[in-house]
Enzyme design. Structure first.
Site, PDB file in Angstrom:
ATOM      1  N   ASP A  85      -1.644  -9.359  -7.259  1.00  0.00           N
ATOM      2  CA  ASP A  85      -2.078  -8.511  -8.372  1.00  0.00           C
ATOM      3  C   ASP A  85      -2.453  -9.389  -9.574  1.00  0.00           C
ATOM      4  OD1 ASP A  85      -2.454  -6.107  -9.768  1.00  0.00           O
ATOM      5  OD2 ASP A  85      -0.372  -6.059 -10.477  1.00  0.00           O
ATOM      6  N   ASN A 230      -2.805   1.672  -8.898  1.00  0.00           N
ATOM      7  CA  ASN A 230      -1.677   0.741  -9.035  1.00  0.00           C
ATOM      8  C   ASN A 230      -0.543   1.335  -9.856  1.00  0.00           C
ATOM      9  OD1 ASN A 230      -3.582  -0.923  -7.894  1.00  0.00           O
ATOM     10  ND2 ASN A 230      -3.474  -2.505  -9.465  1.00  0.00           N
TER      11      ASN A 230
HETATM   12  P1  13P Z   1       1.671   0.249 -14.560  1.00  0.00           P
HETATM   13  O1  13P Z   1       2.720  -0.794 -14.766  1.00  0.00           O
HETATM   14  O2  13P Z   1       1.205   0.851 -15.816  1.00  0.00           O
HETATM   15  O3  13P Z   1       2.090   1.272 -13.556  1.00  0.00           O
HETATM   16  O4  13P Z   1       0.391  -0.507 -13.966  1.00  0.00           O
HETATM   17  C1  13P Z   1       0.500  -1.244 -12.779  1.00  0.00           C
HETATM   18  C2  13P Z   1      -0.710  -2.049 -12.519  1.00  0.00           C
HETATM   19  O5  13P Z   1      -1.801  -1.682 -12.872  1.00  0.00           O
HETATM   20  C3  13P Z   1      -0.534  -3.296 -11.784  1.00  0.00           C
HETATM   21  O6  13P Z   1      -1.726  -3.991 -11.660  1.00  0.00           O
END
Ligand code: 13P
Length: 288
Positions: A85, A230
């Protein structure tokens, strides 16, 4: 089932008008909860790993070993992608080498030309190895050191330029941010999303910052081409709250010493409940 690239599950999701959840992992309990829930609900799933979480869990090779072990020992049959990520260029390279099945290269902070160059190189490497790759255009704001930055809206032309490089999925800023949304948040820009989808066609679009977006906005975003959402903060909050409650109730003090397995169990259950709720909202239940 062995790890898979996210390409097929996201192509199906875009065509079927639902979204696959990416749930970020932070430890063994977290990972196990997400995998068991995906299996129970027969939903495809993407396990997200930030670079920080990668360091915390002793590096990418450890994570690949842990996840592969769980897929086998828990008899997971649904498609699972292990995805970096918001990866840096170096992070993406390291995850490809370690055995991840998917990476995100977040080049949104580079000038667009440099973002394009680096994305191109990583696309070629991922294609050769059968991995999926996510790129980002228009940075996604969020809370850092207590300051909440506004989410940008991506330029649809830039989105098309990056989509045409052959990425598997595209994260485009549409006013979304990581973490909790402020009281005065303007909401998602569906006008921007519509314009991006018109330019990028079948490309599965990714919505970051899935925590705290109202259900009707999530559904509308899916109807306009979002195929991956996400979620991280919401699992963290659920885990923290369940653990706090458990300690406050004094259930860990049973005169037998302090058992970390018991302490972490309520948090793990809370994550299962959060993941279930999201999979139901995103429409991915039964789609494995
Ligand atoms: P949140 O932490 O707001 O749920 O977002 C997660 C995200 O986009 C990880 O890339």
């Amino acid at each position: 089932m062995a790890l898979v690239s996210a390409a097929e599950m996201l192509t199906k999701a875009k065509a079927g008008k639902y979204a696959v959840g990416q749930f970020n992992i932070n430890n063994l309990e977290w990972t196990k909860s997400i995998l068991l829930t995906a299996e129970e609900l027969k939903s495809p799933v993407i396990l997200g790993v930030s670079e920080g979480a990668g360091k915390y869990m002793c590096g990418y090779k450890t994570i690949v070993g842990m996840v592969n072990g769980m897929l086998e020992e828990l008899n997971i049959t649904v498609p699972v992608a292990l995805h970096l990520d918001h990866g840096s260029y170096e992070g993406a390279k390291a995850c490809i080498a370690a055995g991840f099945s998917s990476v995100m290269f977040d080049g949104s902070h580079y000038p667009i030309e440099e973002n394009v160059e680096k994305t191109k190189e990583l696309v070629a490497e991922c294609k050769a190895k059968g991995l999926s790759i996510e790129a980002e255009v228009g940075s996604i704001g969020g809370e850092e050191d207590g300051v909440i930055g506004a989410g940008e809206c991506a330029d649809p032309e830039e989105c098309k330029m990056v989509a045409d490089l052959g990425v598997t999925m595209l994260a485009a800023g549409i006013g979304n941010i990581h973490g909790k949304y402020p009281e005065n948040w303007a909401g998602l820009s569906f006008e921007t999303l519509d314009a991006i989808q018109a330019k990028t066609g079948d490309m599965p679009l990714v919505l970051h910052g899935g925590t705290g977006i109202p259900a009707d906005m999530i559904k509308k975003a899916i109807s306009l081409g979002v195929a991956k959402i996400n979620v991280n903060t919401e699992c963290q909050l659920a885990f923290q709250e369940a653990t706090r409650k458990y300690i406050e109730e004094g259930k860990d003090l049973q005169g037998k010493g302090f058992d970390p397995r018991k302490l972490l169990a309520p948090g793990a259950e809370a994550i299962k409940a959060t993941v279930k709720e999201k999979m139901e909202l995103f429409g991915s239940v039964g789609k494995a």
